[in-house]
Write an enzyme that holds these catalytic residues in place. Structure first.
Site, PDB file in Angstrom:
ATOM      1  N   SER A  73       8.189  -3.449  16.468  1.00 44.71           N
ATOM      2  CA  SER A  73       9.419  -4.184  16.190  1.00 44.71           C
ATOM      3  C   SER A  73      10.536  -3.689  17.091  1.00 44.71           C
ATOM      4  CB  SER A  73       9.813  -4.005  14.734  1.00 44.71           C
ATOM      5  OG  SER A  73      10.302  -2.691  14.542  1.00 44.71           O
ATOM      6  N   LYS A  74      11.703  -4.283  16.915  1.00 47.73           N
ATOM      7  CA  LYS A  74      12.844  -3.912  17.762  1.00 47.73           C
ATOM      8  C   LYS A  74      13.114  -2.414  17.728  1.00 47.73           C
ATOM      9  CE  LYS A  74      12.928  -6.777  14.336  1.00 47.73           C
ATOM     10  NZ  LYS A  74      11.895  -6.321  13.559  1.00 47.73           N
ATOM     11  N   ARG A  75      12.784  -1.803  16.635  1.00 48.70           N
ATOM     12  CA  ARG A  75      12.964  -0.361  16.533  1.00 48.70           C
ATOM     13  C   ARG A  75      12.281   0.381  17.683  1.00 48.70           C
ATOM     14  NH1 ARG A  75      10.002   1.894  13.020  1.00 48.70           N
ATOM     15  NH2 ARG A  75       8.956   0.039  12.289  1.00 48.70           N
TER      16      ARG A  75
END
Length: 466
Positions: free
Chosen positions: A237-239
């Site tokens: 994910s963007k993380r």
RNA sequence: GUCCCCAUCGUCUAGCUCGGUCCAGGACACCGGCCUUUCACGCCGAUAACAGGGGUUCAAAUCCCCUUGGGGACGCCA
């Protein structure tokens, strides 16, 4: 039978790593068998879809070279088609109107969860024979008993008890269709024969199979590829940093490297590591797809990229490097010079950006060249000054600035003063490049050219306190 | 919580379909060394895995079961 696949991204975000891989697999599956690959934009959620994202997805697809044969179709332009199908379902008793509010449904789910059961809508409107009306959704009437079994292309037989499902919504209160309905209708109407998608859709499959059956459409083959995980083994994910495929372009990755790496993430062909798109077309098969999730590894992507940088022609690389160099220099670099510089870095840079950054000293005017203070301090002393001054005279005397000629000239000088090359290498390098790291000195001088070499030697001398 | 899926080196994986050829192969990363004008490249080498437990079998990484672990899904998102 001709194969038809599709890639149906939702324009609520960029084309990310996982989506790109799914697109790749579908593209390969269709093309390998001479079939069609369809691009369809799933924008039924008007609130979250934007035209900008649709454009971004198209850009990503093009960058990777995943050309679609049909589309892009926009689901938002096909509402009438979905409504026809909803009406059919309503008429055949496979669906019904429901006026339960979202809050009521939430409460039901909460109760079920508290009781240790699967959160589900309880079907209280099933037999109420409600007609259309404001705030009424349409739900699919899921059979109450039975099993749904399908043969997954990558995982084999998968079975679901229908009791795990509830009467899911197929049309919102505002009249727009829900994903489950739209995919099935489109895939059926577009003749999609093979659905290869992420693992996260596995639990949607039984619902969709029910829809196919209720609508009387033939089932496609389903295949679910495992998710791509971040280094922490959680869904990517963007993380985890850059998710957009285009962000990798910015970082200096080649599309062929991206395609190659993505193909190998979750797919293998023996011990092979390097595949051109053509080779993938030839070697790809669903049998090679793995069943367990894989971790996205920046190191390996980088290695693949460095491989393509090494093996690509300077002609191919030069414009890409120039593009990266432009904002760094504040102006477009001389293309011809870029073409000469690229070969010096093909074995040294792992990304095009790295290449551009390392090579800036070739492009900035001598007066603007940044000299590394530490390098100047340790390599440019009194003795170095003598050598550089002498070398400048030697070099000023030759007209041939080819590598062999330079080697001969410098070699002769070294001989005359009985010094090893090592004695002048770093001082020379610092004088010419401003730093201690660069391609081979003779190559560097050859590309820099006589004028600038003399200029820099002179300029460097001024940096040495006498 | 419920259901579904998955499980070989740190990572990507080959091998598993047709058990023996596997005291498990390749690649990336990491660590050593060689080469060397710096940095790279290249070359050589090293460390490193069948999650655990039960079966079945003459024989299991390969088949079965359980446990554990991981992932996913449970939306008027897709």
């Amino acid at each position: 039978m001709s194969i038809v696949t599709r890639f149906p991204p939702s324009p609520t975000g960029y084309l990310h790593i996982g989506g790109a891989r799914t697109a790749l697999f579908n593209f390969l599956l269709a093309r390998k068998h001479g079939g069609r690959f369809i691009l369809r934009i799933e924008d039924t959620d008007q609130a979250r879809s934007t035209p900008e994202m649709t454009q971004a997805i198209l850009d990503g697809m093009r960058w990777l070279g995943l050309a679609w044969d049909e589309g892009p179709y926009l689901q938002s332009e096909r509402t009438a088609i979905y409504n026809d199908h909803v009406e059919k379902l309503l008429a055949s008793g496979h669906a019904y109107y429901c006026d339960c509010s979202p809050e009521e449904v939430d409460a039901m789910r909460e109760r079920a969860r508290a009781a240790g059961l699967k959160p589900k809508y309880d079907g209280r409107c099933r037999e109420r024979n409600l007609g259309p009306g404001p705030d009424r959704v349409v739900r699919f009437k899921t059979p109450q008993t039975g099993k749904i079994v399908f043969d997954d292309m990558v995982k084999g037989t998968i079975a679901w008890d229908v009791q795990e499902l509830d009467d899911f919504i197929i049309r919102r209160a505002d009249g727009s269709p829900i994903y489950q309905l739209a995919v099935v209708v489109d895939d059926a109407l577009m003749g999609v024969t093979h659905v290869l998608r992420g693992d996260d859709h596995q639990s949607n499959t039984p619902k969709q199979i029910l829809l196919y059956e209720a609508l009387g459409y033939p089932l496609p083959r389903f295949g679910h590829v495992p998710m791509i995980l971040g280094p922490d083994k959680k869904k990517l994910s963007k993380r985890h940093g850059a998710m957009s495929v285009m962000a990798y372009k910015e970082m200096g990755f080649l599309p062929e490297a991206m395609v190659n790496y993505l193909a190998r993430l979750g797919w293998a062909h023996g011990d092979d590591e390097i595949f051109s798109l053509e080779e993938l077309l030839e070697k790809f098969s669903v049998e090679g797809l793995g069943r367990s999730p894989s971790v996205f590894d920046m190191h390996k992507l980088t290695w693949v990229n460095s491989h393509y940088i090494k093996t690509s022609s300077p002609e191919r690389l030069a414009p890409l490097v120039a593009e990266l160099l432009t904002p760094m220099l504040g102006c477009a670099p001389d293309e011809d010079l870029v073409r000469q510089v690229v070969p010096l870095y093909q074995s040294r840079a792992k990304t095009l950006r790295e290449m551009a950054e390392a090579a800036t000293f070739f492009f900035v005017p001598t007066v603007d060249l940044t000299y590394d203070a530490k390098a100047v301090e340790t390599h440019l002393g009194a003795e170095a000054r003598q050598h550089l001054t002498a070398l400048r005279e030697v070099l000023a005397g030759i007209t041939d600035f080819s590598v062999p000629a330079l080697e001969a000239a410098v070699g002769a000088y070294l001989n005359a003063v009985s010094k090893p090359f090592k004695a002048i290498a770093q001082p020379l390098r610092v004088a010419l490049t401003g730093g201690t790291v660069s391609p081979g000195l003779f190559e560097t001088m050859a590309v820099l050219g006589k004028d600038r070499v003399l200029e820099r030697l002179q300029h460097a001398a001024t940096l040495i306190p006498s």
